[in-house]
Design a protein around this motif. Structure first.
Motif, PDB file in Angstrom:
ATOM      1  N   GLU A   1       0.955  -1.581   0.217  1.00 30.05           N
ATOM      2  CA  GLU A   1       0.072   0.252   0.112  1.00 30.05           C
ATOM      3  C   GLU A   1       0.868   1.578   0.336  1.00 30.05           C
ATOM      4  O   GLU A   1       0.663   2.128  -0.844  1.00 30.05           O
ATOM      5  CB  GLU A   1      -0.938   0.450   0.980  1.00 30.05           C
ATOM      6  N   MET A   2       1.935   0.968   0.768  1.00 35.72           N
ATOM      7  CA  MET A   2       2.469   2.360   1.029  1.00 35.72           C
ATOM      8  C   MET A   2       3.500   2.471  -0.470  1.00 35.72           C
ATOM      9  O   MET A   2       3.741   3.251  -1.294  1.00 35.72           O
ATOM     10  CB  MET A   2       3.314   2.948   1.661  1.00 35.72           C
ATOM     11  N   SER A   3       3.910   1.806  -1.023  1.00 36.03           N
ATOM     12  CA  SER A   3       5.005   1.355  -2.099  1.00 36.03           C
ATOM     13  C   SER A   3       3.958   2.020  -3.398  1.00 36.03           C
ATOM     14  O   SER A   3       4.279   3.014  -3.882  1.00 36.03           O
ATOM     15  CB  SER A   3       5.392  -0.312  -2.759  1.00 36.03           C
ATOM     16  N   PHE A   4       2.449   1.240  -2.830  1.00 34.71           N
ATOM     17  CA  PHE A   4       2.222   1.731  -4.529  1.00 34.71           C
ATOM     18  C   PHE A   4       1.440   3.695  -4.522  1.00 34.71           C
ATOM     19  O   PHE A   4       2.051   4.286  -5.420  1.00 34.71           O
ATOM     20  CB  PHE A   4       1.131   1.402  -4.396  1.00 34.71           C
ATOM     21  N   ARG A   5       1.265   3.857  -3.791  1.00 31.76           N
ATOM     22  CA  ARG A   5       1.055   5.009  -2.484  1.00 31.76           C
ATOM     23  C   ARG A   5       2.491   6.068  -2.860  1.00 31.76           C
ATOM     24  O   ARG A   5       2.138   7.321  -3.339  1.00 31.76           O
ATOM     25  CB  ARG A   5       0.748   5.861  -1.587  1.00 31.76           C
TER      26      ARG A   5
ATOM     27  N   VAL B   1      -6.258  -2.909  -3.292  1.00 32.26           N
ATOM     28  CA  VAL B   1      -6.488  -3.696  -4.608  1.00 32.26           C
ATOM     29  C   VAL B   1      -7.664  -1.927  -4.913  1.00 32.26           C
ATOM     30  O   VAL B   1      -7.584  -1.748  -5.986  1.00 32.26           O
ATOM     31  CB  VAL B   1      -7.475  -4.761  -4.340  1.00 32.26           C
ATOM     32  N   GLU B   2      -8.066  -2.250  -4.296  1.00 32.90           N
ATOM     33  CA  GLU B   2      -9.976  -1.247  -4.063  1.00 32.90           C
ATOM     34  C   GLU B   2      -9.391   0.407  -4.728  1.00 32.90           C
ATOM     35  O   GLU B   2      -9.998   1.816  -5.186  1.00 32.90           O
ATOM     36  CB  GLU B   2     -11.023  -1.441  -3.175  1.00 32.90           C
ATOM     37  N   VAL B   3      -8.592   0.788  -2.967  1.00 33.54           N
ATOM     38  CA  VAL B   3      -8.029   2.008  -3.590  1.00 33.54           C
ATOM     39  C   VAL B   3      -7.492   2.982  -4.219  1.00 33.54           C
ATOM     40  O   VAL B   3      -6.646   3.566  -5.429  1.00 33.54           O
ATOM     41  CB  VAL B   3      -7.412   3.081  -1.758  1.00 33.54           C
ATOM     42  N   TRP B   4      -5.924   1.318  -4.851  1.00 28.32           N
ATOM     43  CA  TRP B   4      -4.917   2.022  -5.935  1.00 28.32           C
ATOM     44  C   TRP B   4      -5.107   1.387  -6.910  1.00 28.32           C
ATOM     45  O   TRP B   4      -4.031   1.395  -7.557  1.00 28.32           O
ATOM     46  CB  TRP B   4      -3.528   1.765  -4.592  1.00 28.32           C
ATOM     47  N   MET B   5      -5.803  -0.096  -7.300  1.00 33.48           N
ATOM     48  CA  MET B   5      -5.177  -0.311  -8.798  1.00 33.48           C
ATOM     49  C   MET B   5      -5.921  -0.054  -9.286  1.00 33.48           C
ATOM     50  O   MET B   5      -6.044  -1.565 -10.342  1.00 33.48           O
ATOM     51  CB  MET B   5      -5.228  -2.217  -7.893  1.00 33.48           C
ATOM     52  N   ASP B   6      -6.835   0.626  -9.406  1.00 31.38           N
ATOM     53  CA  ASP B   6      -7.773   0.908 -11.030  1.00 31.38           C
ATOM     54  C   ASP B   6      -8.065  -0.772 -11.715  1.00 31.38           C
ATOM     55  O   ASP B   6      -9.038  -1.667 -11.154  1.00 31.38           O
ATOM     56  CB  ASP B   6      -7.525   1.526 -11.507  1.00 31.38           C
ATOM     57  N   GLU B   7      -8.243  -0.386 -12.795  1.00 35.90           N
ATOM     58  CA  GLU B   7      -8.800  -1.336 -13.494  1.00 35.90           C
ATOM     59  C   GLU B   7      -8.086  -3.211 -12.761  1.00 35.90           C
ATOM     60  O   GLU B   7      -8.525  -4.189 -13.213  1.00 35.90           O
ATOM     61  CB  GLU B   7      -9.003  -1.473 -14.961  1.00 35.90           C
TER      62      GLU B   7
END
Ligand code: UD2
Ligand code: MN
Length: 615
Positions: free
Chosen positions: A343-347, A391-397
């Motif tokens: 989560e932190m890495s994607f963000r 998944v819901e916050v960061w991964m779009d499609e």
């Protein structure tokens, strides 16, 4: 004394401050007056290890509880990072107590809390100049723990104190996440009060999990930088300066040391590779992978330069305190363990920051095979809950991809994510596709793909199946069960046939069809599917609108006058063949297993790919 100092051009040795003088047998600091040389300047304030001949017998025991710190001889169990040999009469005990922490507690307890470790840094790192200590930001160190063993926790603390310039340590914050062990109560508070660096113990009261516990620690941290560590680490020589100096240069850098391995069995210190970085697989588990050539080139081949990493392991990193909050600290809705690192890495990447593995900084960590503590509500529930929040916050499609692979995850509730979605909007973060394209083009999650589902062999009606096997092993063919799992493959836009981070690979003509770590370089892993081909048959002609027929001219086909020879073709629009490019052979079935053979257009070489789509 001087003989042990590596930089012999340095002359003056001064012990500083009363505390340090008191402890000068334990920790000694020295300054240098040199004007040139690789480690000159105020950054030369170093902490060096206790000198055996200086230790007065019994001195340390007066300050620290008996038997905890090594005094006198420095060739005790585990010293020099060596493996601990548990004596035969304690082996049964070691086996019995292993399950308490999922590591060899007897071995850990046999070692000094301040065991010695060699300087593991590469030569270039030792020569590197960092900004003077007085201009580097100070750090608070946050260590969260639940039921940690005494010896591993205190060895973490001692290794920080022993191997960091004192001036850079604001404080050490020990966040006790509702431990139930006596040794972590007042005994711990009393002990840390004797240490020459401010160490505070914070109690969470109820079990809140490592993510919220870290947030509690961060909240009270006073340092300009917060450094997070697990509770079973050992910091090595010079670990801190390279981390802080990256943040000093750019406050939006989130930096991790190389995480070396401390054996869970012998406590041997085993150095990890500087050629690995962080990624993730289809289940969104963090994984180490080889640093690609692209990143090696970016660093101009200099292995002492920090590696830009798509993800971080999560336990060991430093971040500017204000930036930590600006970028959204952690997702408080995450429970106990897991997912917060991705989560932190994607963000961080998607919202304008960067993550580095600083290869000049090395910290050891006891990697365990299983988790020793309880998981309220069950491991599955917690992991699925946390993962869905990512998944819901960061991964779009790409969340569709994830749910196709892991349909079971959906059944778990994941709570309210609206504040995290708002955060993403507020920070004006880029898309997950952007992250994959620009930060992680080597991702195991295909950026684009043609199909995702089962691969069914037409003639036998069987499905390709990994059989749960690993890299280097053969792929199987089984009855199609329609449950996904081992029968989910993707034909990707890189023309690989992939399942999780494994690709169908054939290394020699006539060789077996194996699963192999996807390397993203085509080669033995490149396949074509469904090319339009013309195959020669007797008695069939393909006539165009203008009355001309498809005819062969050498290797080319053209429209020509229909004749009885040369124009007898069957046009197969879909061969459904999977051609292995390197060997120019097609995937079929031989001896009950997938195998390659000369492409012949037969049903034995036809495959239907589940979830086929246009891209
Ligand atoms: C890795 C990380 C860890 C964390 C985790 C994913 C490294 C070396 N370790 O797993 O820091 O990012 O992945 O979440 O990168 N703890 C609590 N309360 C709990 C559970 C754990 O305080 O309810 C503590 C635990 O005592 C330890 C730390 O959290 O100090 C990390 O837990 P771990 O060591 O079990 O995690 P690890 O190393 O398997
Ligand atoms: Mn850990």
């Amino acid at each position: 004394m001087i003989g042990r100092v590596r930089f012999q051009y340095c002359k003056v040795i001064i012990a500083t401050s009363m505390v340090w003088m008191m402890l000068d047998v334990f920790v000694l600091m020295y300054f240098t007056d040199c004007t040139d040389g690789p480690r000159c300047g105020p950054q030369d304030v170093r902490v060096i290890k206790q000198e055996p001949d200086k230790v007065k017998s019994g001195f340390l025991q007066k300050i620290f509880p008996k038997g905890l710190l090594s005094s006198g001889q420095r060739n005790g169990p585990g010293d020099g990072g060596r493996a601990v040999k548990v004596p035969p009469h304690r082996e049964a005990e070691a086996k019995e107590t292993f399950k308490i922490n999922q590591f060899n507690l007897v071995a850990s307890d046999m070692m000094a809390l301040n065991r010695t470790l060699p300087d593991y840094r590469m030569e270039e790192c030792r020569r590197k100049k960092y900004p003077p200590v007085k201009s580097l930001p100070k750090t608070s160190i946050v260590i969260v723990f639940h039921n940690e063993a005494w010896s591993t926790l205190l060895r973490t603390v001692h290794s920080i104190i022993d191997r960091s310039p004192n001036e850079l340590l604001e404080e050490i914050l020990l966040v006790d996440d509702a431990s139930e062990k006596d040794h972590l109560g007042t005994k711990l508070t009393d002990y840390v009060a004797t240490l020459p660096v401010p160490v505070h113990v914070i109690r969470t009261g109820a079990r809140i999990g490592l993510i919220r516990a870290r947030l509690k620690g961060a909240f009270v941290a006073k340092g300009k930088v917060i450094t997070f560590l697990d509770a079973h680490c050992e910091c090595t020589e010079g670990w801190l300066e390279p981390l802080l100096s990256e943040i000093y240069n750019d406050r939006t850098s989130v930096v991790c040391p190389i995480i070396d391995v401390i054996s869970d069995d012998s406590f041997e210190y085993i150095t990890g590779s500087d050629m690995t970085w962080g990624g993730f697989n289809w289940k969104l588990n963090f994984r180490w992978y080889q640093v690609p050539q692209r990143e090696l080139d970016r660093r101009g081949g200099d292995r002492s330069m920090p590696t830009r990493t798509p993800t971080m392991a999560g336990g060991l990193f430093a971040i500017d305190r204000d930036y930590f909050y600006e970028i959204g600290s952690y997702d408080e809705g995450m429970d106990i363990w897991g997912g917060e690192n991705l989560e932190m890495s994607f963000r961080v990447w998607m919202c304008g920051g960067k993550i580095y593995i600083v290869t000049c900084s090395r910290v050891g960590h006891v990697f365990r095979k299983t988790s020793p503590y309880s998981w309220p509500g069950g491991v599955g529930r917690i992991i699925n809950h946390n993962t869905q929040r990512i998944v819901e916050v960061w991964m779009d499609e790409y969340k569709d991809f994830f749910y196709r692979i892991n349909p079971g995850v959906r059944a778990t509730e994941y709570g309210d994510i609206s504040s995290r979605k708002k955060l993403r909007q507020k920070l004006n973060c880029k898309s997950f596709r952007w992250y994959l394209e620009h930060i992680y083009p080597e991702s195991q999650l295909p950026i684009d793909y043609h199909s995702l589902g089962e691969m069914r062999h037409k003639a036998s009606n069987l499905c390709l199946d990994t059989m749960g096997r690993k890299s280097g092993e053969k792929v199987g063919l089984e009855h199609c069960h329609g449950q996904g799992g081992n029968q989910v493959f993707s034909y990707t836009s890189k023309e690989t046939l992939q399942t999780d981070d494994l690709c169908l690979d054939v290394s020699s003509l006539g060789g077996p069809v194996k699963l192999f770590q996807c390397h993203g370089m085509g080669g033995n892993q490149k396949w074509t599917y469904d090319e339009e081909v013309f195959s020669l048959t007797k008695g069939k002609q393909i006539m165009g609108d203008d009355g001309l027929c498809v005819s062969a001219f050498g290797s080319e086909t053209k429209f020509a006058k229909c004749t009885s020879s040369g124009a007898e073709w069957e046009f197969i629009q879909k061969t459904m063949a999977l051609r292995h490019v390197n060997t120019d052979q097609c995937l079929g079935k031989g001896n009950g297993v997938p195998s390659l053979g000369k492409c012949d257009g037969s049903e034995g070489q036809q495959w239907t790919l589940g979830g086929l789509k246009e891209i």
